[in-house]
Design a protein around this motif. Sequence first.
Motif, mmCIF file in Angstrom:
data_model
loop_
_atom_site.group_PDB
_atom_site.id
_atom_site.type_symbol
_atom_site.label_atom_id
_atom_site.label_comp_id
_atom_site.label_asym_id
_atom_site.label_seq_id
_atom_site.Cartn_x
_atom_site.Cartn_y
_atom_site.Cartn_z
ATOM 1 N N SER A 1 -2.685 8.260 9.017
ATOM 2 C CA SER A 1 -3.927 8.731 8.399
ATOM 3 C C SER A 1 -3.624 9.810 7.356
ATOM 4 O O SER A 1 -4.275 9.874 6.313
ATOM 5 N N GLY A 2 -2.607 10.622 7.630
ATOM 6 C CA GLY A 2 -2.230 11.680 6.682
ATOM 7 C C GLY A 2 -1.753 11.111 5.360
ATOM 8 O O GLY A 2 -2.110 11.617 4.289
ATOM 9 N N ILE A 3 -0.972 10.036 5.420
ATOM 10 C CA ILE A 3 -0.481 9.429 4.170
ATOM 11 C C ILE A 3 -1.660 8.880 3.363
ATOM 12 O O ILE A 3 -1.723 9.041 2.147
ATOM 13 N N ILE A 4 -2.618 8.262 4.059
ATOM 14 C CA ILE A 4 -3.793 7.721 3.344
ATOM 15 C C ILE A 4 -4.590 8.857 2.683
ATOM 16 O O ILE A 4 -5.000 8.751 1.531
ATOM 17 N N LEU A 5 -4.747 9.973 3.419
ATOM 18 C CA LEU A 5 -5.498 11.100 2.857
ATOM 19 C C LEU A 5 -4.767 11.714 1.667
ATOM 20 O O LEU A 5 -5.378 12.111 0.673
ATOM 21 N N TRP A 6 -3.454 11.773 1.788
ATOM 22 C CA TRP A 6 -2.634 12.367 0.732
ATOM 23 C C TRP A 6 -2.655 11.478 -0.511
ATOM 24 O O TRP A 6 -2.846 11.946 -1.626
ATOM 25 N N GLN A 7 -2.512 10.170 -0.314
ATOM 26 C CA GLN A 7 -2.461 9.204 -1.423
ATOM 27 C C GLN A 7 -3.821 8.513 -1.579
ATOM 28 O O GLN A 7 -3.883 7.299 -1.754
ATOM 29 N N TYR A 8 -4.916 9.316 -1.506
ATOM 30 C CA TYR A 8 -6.256 8.729 -1.455
ATOM 31 C C TYR A 8 -6.561 7.792 -2.624
ATOM 32 O O TYR A 8 -7.358 6.883 -2.502
ATOM 33 N N ARG A 9 -5.905 8.015 -3.746
ATOM 34 C CA ARG A 9 -6.218 7.174 -4.910
ATOM 35 C C ARG A 9 -5.782 5.728 -4.742
ATOM 36 O O ARG A 9 -6.284 4.841 -5.420
ATOM 37 N N GLN A 10 -4.817 5.503 -3.855
ATOM 38 C CA GLN A 10 -4.312 4.144 -3.658
ATOM 39 C C GLN A 10 -5.207 3.339 -2.721
ATOM 40 O O GLN A 10 -4.948 2.172 -2.484
ATOM 41 N N PHE A 11 -6.215 3.998 -2.123
ATOM 42 C CA PHE A 11 -7.012 3.310 -1.103
ATOM 43 C C PHE A 11 -8.501 3.393 -1.433
ATOM 44 O O PHE A 11 -8.940 4.349 -2.065
ATOM 45 N N PRO A 12 -9.285 2.403 -0.973
ATOM 46 C CA PRO A 12 -10.734 2.479 -1.201
ATOM 47 C C PRO A 12 -11.341 3.612 -0.367
ATOM 48 O O PRO A 12 -10.792 3.953 0.687
ATOM 49 N N PRO A 13 -12.466 4.196 -0.847
ATOM 50 C CA PRO A 13 -13.069 5.324 -0.139
ATOM 51 C C PRO A 13 -13.306 5.054 1.349
ATOM 52 O O PRO A 13 -13.135 5.956 2.177
ATOM 53 N N SER A 14 -13.670 3.823 1.703
ATOM 54 C CA SER A 14 -13.961 3.563 3.118
ATOM 55 C C SER A 14 -12.712 3.738 3.975
ATOM 56 O O SER A 14 -12.783 4.209 5.107
ATOM 57 N N TRP A 15 -11.547 3.402 3.450
ATOM 58 C CA TRP A 15 -10.294 3.638 4.171
ATOM 59 C C TRP A 15 -10.052 5.128 4.330
ATOM 60 O O TRP A 15 -9.627 5.608 5.378
#
Length: 419
Positions: A105-119
Motif C-alpha cells: 500500500s505504501g508503494i501505491i501511495l508513494w507512486q500515486y500517479r501510476q495508479f487510478p484514484p480508486s486504487w
Amino acid sequence: MERKKWIWKSLAFGKKLISLHRWNAWTILALTITGIVLFTPVMRELGVIRSVIKQAHVIFGIVSILLLLLYLPLLKKHVKQIRRKYAQWINLIIVLFLIIGWSVSGIILWQYRQFPPSWVNGALLWHDILTWIGVPYIIYHSITRLRWVKKQAKRTIIDKVDNLKLQELKNKEIVEVRHQNPPPISRRSFIKISVVSVLLLAIGPYFYRWLKQATDTGGEKLAEYWVNDRNNMLPPPNPQIDSQKVIGGGAKGNFRIYTVTEIPQFDSVGWTFTIGGLVGQSIQYNWNEFLKLPRVVQVSDFHCVTGWSVYQCTWEGITLSDLLDTLSIDKRAKYVKFISGDGVYTDTLTLEQAAMKDVMLAVLLDGKPLPQKLGGPVRLVVPKMYAYKSVKWVQSIELIENEHDGYWEQRGYSKDAWV
Ligand SMILES: Nc1nc2c(c(=O)[nH]1)N[C@H]1C(S)=C(S)[C@@H](COP(=O)(O)O)O[C@H]1N2
Ligand SMILES: [Mo]
C-alpha cells in the motif's frame, strides 16, 4: 579487525536473524513516528518540515522493504526452527502480513500517479487499518519481551520451584513443573492483560473515530460540519439547487479537513473579494455583491494526493473564466494567483488552465453553504487537478506575469497537479 565479519554472507544464520530483527525494530519505530506526524492534521502546520518527514517516511519504507528482501532467503530455515513454538509462529505471520501490506500500500501511495484514484483510496485505507492494528501489536510485542517483564514472569516459576526444593531445574523442566500445578493467573498473563487493557483504553476512542469516518462513504461526517458550522456569513439567496434535490445525489466520502493555519473565520460585514494585479482596473466585491454574481452547478470528484477522495460533490459557484472575462487583462499576465484569507496559503493556475469551464469559486456544496471547515464562504474548485490547487477561503486573485509556486509546491508537491 576481521573485515569478513561485516559481510552479510559470512554471518551465521542466527546472527543474521538477530541483526535483521534489530534493524527491523528501529525502522518500524522510525516509520511509526514519521507516519503519525503525517497522519495528524494539525501537523500540517509544520509546512516544510512535514515534507522532509514525508521523504524520510518513504526512505524508511524502502529500508523496510530491503530488510524484508534480506529476510526472505532465511524464511524457510527460520520457519523450520520455530515449527513447534506457536507464539513465535503467530508472531511471524502477523509481522510478515503487516510488513508486506504496509509495503504494497505504501508503494501505491508513494507512486500515486501510476495508479487510478480508486486504487490509491484503497491503499490509504489499508495503510491506515494496518497501522491501527500493527502499531499497538508491535508495542505489545516489544513490552512483553522487555528483559524486566521476562524476569518478572520467570520469577513466579522460580518461586514455585523453591517451594518444591528443585532449585537446579533447567528452564524446560521448570515449565513442566508449572504445568503440573498451574496458578490461577500467572504473573506473565497478568502483565500481558494489563498491557493489552492500557493499549485498548488509550487507542480505542481514536480508532473508533477514525473507523467511523473511514467507513462512512455516505458523508455522515460531512453532515455534521453543517450542523456545527461556525460560518458567520449570510447564506446565499436563491441557491440553484436545494439540498433536497442534489443533482449528484450528495457527496460520497468524507473530507479530511486540512489547513496550515488556525481555521480562519469570517463575517459577512468585513469580508471582501479582490481581483488585482495585471488588470486594467482592480475590483473589489463585498459579500452581497459577490452573491449577486451568476452561479452555475457542477458535479465533480475531489482527489487529494495523499490518497483520499470524495466523489460526486455537487458544487455551486461562480465560473472563474466568466469573472475573468469581465476584466481587461494586461497582455503580460500569464498566471492567476489565488490567495487564501488565512494569510498563508496560495496557489496558481496558468491563464489557459484558469479558462477551463469547470474551474469554479464555490459557495455551496450539495445545496448548502460551504462550511467554514471546508473553505467557506468561498473556495476554489479545480476538478481536473489534485485538491491542493483548490485554495480554501479564497479572498483575492492576482494576475501575474511570473510563475509563482503554491504553498505545497514550495514544499515538494509537483507543479503538475493534473489527476
Ligand atoms: N487555505 C488552504 N487551502 C487548502 C489547503 C490548506 O491547507 N489551506 N489544503 C489543500 C489540500 S492539500 C487539500 S487536499 C484540500 C483539502 O480540502 P478540505 O480541507 O476541504 O478537505 O484543500 C486544499 N486547499
Ligand atoms: Mo491534499
